[in-house]
Design an enzyme around this catalytic site. Structure first.
Site, PDB file in Angstrom:
ATOM      1  N   ARG A   1      10.110   7.579  -3.230  1.00  0.00           N
ATOM      2  CA  ARG A   1      11.469   7.710  -3.760  1.00  0.00           C
ATOM      3  C   ARG A   1      11.645   7.080  -5.150  1.00  0.00           C
ATOM      4  NH1 ARG A   1      14.604   5.048   0.906  1.00  0.00           N
ATOM      5  NH2 ARG A   1      12.535   4.237   1.378  1.00  0.00           N
TER       6      ARG A   1
ATOM      7  N   TYR B   1      10.845  -4.841 -48.628  1.00  0.00           N
ATOM      8  CA  TYR B   1       9.756  -4.623 -47.682  1.00  0.00           C
ATOM      9  C   TYR B   1       8.547  -5.464 -48.093  1.00  0.00           C
ATOM     10  CZ  TYR B   1       5.723  -2.677 -45.349  1.00  0.00           C
ATOM     11  OH  TYR B   1       4.576  -2.552 -44.625  1.00  0.00           O
TER      12      TYR B   1
ATOM     13  N   ARG C   1       7.209  -2.527 -67.450  1.00  0.00           N
ATOM     14  CA  ARG C   1       8.167  -1.424 -67.470  1.00  0.00           C
ATOM     15  C   ARG C   1       8.326  -0.983 -68.923  1.00  0.00           C
ATOM     16  NH1 ARG C   1      12.753  -5.781 -66.547  1.00  0.00           N
ATOM     17  NH2 ARG C   1      13.241  -6.196 -68.714  1.00  0.00           N
TER      18      ARG C   1
ATOM     19  N   ALA D   1       0.809  -1.216   0.000  1.00  0.00           N
ATOM     20  CA  ALA D   1       0.000   0.000   0.000  1.00  0.00           C
ATOM     21  C   ALA D   1       0.843   1.268   0.000  1.00  0.00           C
ATOM     22  CB  ALA D   1      -0.923   0.000   1.216  1.00  0.00           C
TER      23      ALA D   1
HETATM   24  C1  UD1 Z   1      10.400  -2.441   6.707  1.00  0.00           C
HETATM   25  C2  UD1 Z   1      10.591  -3.011   8.122  1.00  0.00           C
HETATM   26  C3  UD1 Z   1      12.079  -3.104   8.410  1.00  0.00           C
HETATM   27  C4  UD1 Z   1      12.764  -3.959   7.359  1.00  0.00           C
HETATM   28  C5  UD1 Z   1      12.495  -3.398   5.961  1.00  0.00           C
HETATM   29  C6  UD1 Z   1      13.022  -4.344   4.908  1.00  0.00           C
HETATM   30  C7  UD1 Z   1       8.707  -2.229   9.481  1.00  0.00           C
HETATM   31  C8  UD1 Z   1       8.265  -1.285  10.510  1.00  0.00           C
HETATM   32  N1  UD1 Z   1       9.962  -2.126   9.078  1.00  0.00           N
HETATM   33  O1  UD1 Z   1      10.902  -1.126   6.715  1.00  0.00           O
HETATM   34  O2  UD1 Z   1      12.292  -3.668   9.707  1.00  0.00           O
HETATM   35  O3  UD1 Z   1      14.164  -4.023   7.598  1.00  0.00           O
HETATM   36  O4  UD1 Z   1      11.080  -3.265   5.749  1.00  0.00           O
HETATM   37  O5  UD1 Z   1      12.929  -3.780   3.652  1.00  0.00           O
HETATM   38  O6  UD1 Z   1       7.926  -3.041   9.073  1.00  0.00           O
HETATM   39  N2  UD1 Z   1       3.309  -0.858   3.592  1.00  0.00           N
HETATM   40  C9  UD1 Z   1       1.936  -0.877   3.571  1.00  0.00           C
HETATM   41  N3  UD1 Z   1       1.258  -0.031   4.382  1.00  0.00           N
HETATM   42  C10 UD1 Z   1       1.868   0.832   5.241  1.00  0.00           C
HETATM   43  C11 UD1 Z   1       3.274   0.847   5.264  1.00  0.00           C
HETATM   44  C12 UD1 Z   1       3.969   0.002   4.428  1.00  0.00           C
HETATM   45  O7  UD1 Z   1       1.322  -1.639   2.829  1.00  0.00           O
HETATM   46  O8  UD1 Z   1       1.161   1.553   5.949  1.00  0.00           O
HETATM   47  C13 UD1 Z   1       4.046  -1.749   2.692  1.00  0.00           C
HETATM   48  C14 UD1 Z   1       4.898  -0.991   1.682  1.00  0.00           C
HETATM   49  O9  UD1 Z   1       4.158  -0.743   0.506  1.00  0.00           O
HETATM   50  C15 UD1 Z   1       6.060  -1.942   1.445  1.00  0.00           C
HETATM   51  C16 UD1 Z   1       6.160  -2.730   2.759  1.00  0.00           C
HETATM   52  O10 UD1 Z   1       4.940  -2.524   3.451  1.00  0.00           O
HETATM   53  O11 UD1 Z   1       5.806  -2.836   0.379  1.00  0.00           O
HETATM   54  C17 UD1 Z   1       7.329  -2.244   3.620  1.00  0.00           C
HETATM   55  O12 UD1 Z   1       7.103  -0.890   3.962  1.00  0.00           O
HETATM   56  P1  UD1 Z   1       8.230   0.199   3.978  1.00  0.00           P
HETATM   57  O13 UD1 Z   1       7.675   1.501   4.374  1.00  0.00           O
HETATM   58  O14 UD1 Z   1       8.995   0.146   2.699  1.00  0.00           O
HETATM   59  O15 UD1 Z   1       9.104  -0.386   5.170  1.00  0.00           O
HETATM   60  P2  UD1 Z   1      10.574  -0.029   5.548  1.00  0.00           P
HETATM   61  O16 UD1 Z   1      10.614   1.319   6.196  1.00  0.00           O
HETATM   62  O17 UD1 Z   1      11.433  -0.250   4.397  1.00  0.00           O
END
Ligand code: UD1
Ligand code: CA
Length: 457
Positions: free
Chosen positions: A16, A365, A439, A11
């Site tokens: 980035r 062609y 031709r 979600a």
């Molecule tokens: C998360 C982990 C971290 C781990 C890292 C690995 C947590 C708190 N942290 O951090 O420990 O080392 O992944 O890559 O879980 N997502 C949702 N809904 C939300 C937030 C996130 O669906 O409200 C999904 C994102 O789309 C993504 C995944 O969860 O696919 C991970 O979320 P992201 O925010 O990227 O986590 P990190 O900060 O990278």
């Protein structure tokens, strides 16, 4: 896998990535990241899974279609909150659930199966997939106690200097007992640096309530997360390596893996050789003993056995056994090249069928045409298929001989065994077995240069 379900967290906004495309739909080796993860779950035998969607949910959902269930997380309040959104999905279920990060496409079905086994064998309540990272910055750290058991996960931003020295990180992939997960989720809060509900907090909660928490450690490559275009390239590179190794193990010869790009779902037969600069995309299937490249691009096509494609582009077409294409040929969509055909240099084929053993050797062609078997095209033939408004069809019978530099003005039909004289512009149908000459006759004006007074000595 009995009583095992899947949740994919996808979600998040993925700010980035700096892209209009939702993050889960970015492709790695030709396949959207989310599809890699869905397929890994399915191949591991997890039949019932759900994707948490949020940012650009409609686009993600329309991509998922009927393939998998999804749930909407309106505000992205953290990974823990994302799993809470799956309450309905988990409601009447018991057993285990595998939770996977939607931005880490390299997870394999083997690892999913192994973590599941590890979880059951060790009687765990939760099992975290971990790895040692060379550069753990930004990732959650695995905190173990004196006995070496996992105690909790601390996010980078919440970690102390000492905790940040730890190299073992959370992959954001886990296996939970469903009941325990539901209980633990009730207890998490957002008292942390990001003001988010962290799924990672469930680990400490379960541990403190006396449950057994395990860690399954494997190679970091499987957990490479994609948060920006640099990481997208890095993940693609790792996946590409995996695809090429898989092909080589199946008997494909790859001269230079560093310049060979093959999409995930491509199938290639034994003893086919891929020369440098080869790009094979989409659901392309290539047979055995083919020679592909150097410098060729094949997209969504079927290439049968013993075919050679050199310095050429083939799009959404079929090339049958033992035909040769190129160098420098362009086969455009909806074409079918027969068996033992030669499509030579600077030849373009568009939406046409070329019969077995026909030779189109150079500078030609052919568009919107059906060409029979055993024909020969002289150099520089043009099928004139377009009058500026409409496109018309050309039909050429078997064993026709098309002289050099002919124009075939469509719609036109050339019969079996017909001959077209070089330089002809064919506008009328040519019956079987006839010679068509279209031709002006040649006129020689003798002494013309001398009379003009321009003769050079
Ligand atoms: C998360 C982990 C971290 C781990 C890292 C690995 C947590 C708190 N942290 O951090 O420990 O080392 O992944 O890559 O879980 N997502 C949702 N809904 C939300 C937030 C996130 O669906 O409200 C999904 C994102 O789309 C993504 C995944 O969860 O696919 C991970 O979320 P992201 O925010 O990227 O986590 P990190 O900060 O990278
Ligand atoms: Ca985050």
């Amino acid at each position: 896998m009995e009583n095992c379900y899947g949740i994919i967290l996808a979600a998040g906004e993925g700010k980035r990535m700096k892209s209009k495309l939702p993050k889960p739909l970015h492709k790695v080796c030709g396949k959207p990241m989310i599809d890699h993860i869905i397929d890994a779950l399915k191949n591991a035998g997890v039949k019932d899974s759900i994707v948490v969607v949020g940012h650009k949910a409609e686009i993600v959902r329309s991509h998922l279609g009927e393939n998998i269930e999804s749930v909407y997380q309106e505000d992205q309040l953290g990974t823990g909150h994302a799993v809470m959104c799956c309450q309905e999905f988990l409601k009447n279920k018991s057993g285990r659930v595998i939770v996977l990060a939607g931005d880490a496409p390299l997870i394999t079905s083997e690892t999913i199966s192994k973590v599941f086994e590890h979880h059951i064998e060790n009687g765990c309540s939760a099992t975290v997939l971990t790895a040692d990272a060379i550069d753990p910055i930004g990732l959650g750290r695995i905190i173990r106690n004196a006995k070496g058991d996992i105690e909790k996960i601390v996010e980078h931003r919440d970690a102390s200097e000492e905790e940040r020295m730890i190299k073992e990180v959370n992959s954001a992939n886990y296996c939970f007992n469903i009941e325990d997960l539901k209980d633990a989720l009730k207890k998490i809060d957002n008292n942390n640096a990001q003001k988010e509900y962290y799924l990672t907090d469930t680990i400490e909660i379960l541990k403190k309530s006396g449950k057994k928490v395990g860690a399954y450690k494997t190679d970091f490559v499987e957990f490479m997360a994609v948060n920006n275009k640099v990481q997208l390239q890095e993940a693609s590179e790792a996946m590409r390596k995996r695809v090429l190794i898989g092909l080589m193990e199946e008997g494909v010869t790859i001269i230079d893996p560093s310049s060979t790009y093959v999409d995930m779902d491509v199938v290639i037969g034994m003893d086919t050789i891929l020369y440098p600069g080869t790009i094979i995309e989409g659901n392309t299937r290539i047979g055995e003993e083919c020679i592909i490249g150097p410098n060729s691009r094949i997209v969504k096509s079927i290439i049968e056995n013993g075919v050679e494609i050199q310095n050429s582009v083939v799009l959404q077409s079929k090339v049958n056994d033992n035909s040769k294409v190129g160098p420098f040929a362009y086969i455009r969509p909806d074409s079918e090249i027969g068996k033992d055909v030669k499509i030579g240099d600077f030849v373009e084929i568009k939406k046409s069928k070329i019969g077995d053993k026909t030779k189109v050797s150079h500078l030609t062609y052919i568009g919107d045409a059906v060409v029979g078997k055993g024909c020969n095209f002289g150099c520089g033939t043009v099928v004139v298929n377009y009058d500026g408004t409409n496109k018309y069809k050309t039909i050429i019978g078997d064993n026709a001989f098309v002289g050099c530099n002919c124009n075939l003005v469509a719609p036109v039909e050339v019969g079996n065994n017909a001959y077209l004289a070089a330089g002809s512009t064919i506008t009328d149908n040519v019956p079987d077995g006839s010679l068509a000459i279209a031709r002006e006759r040649q006129v020689n004006k003798e002494g013309w240069v001398e009379k003009k007074g321009i003769w050079k000595k």
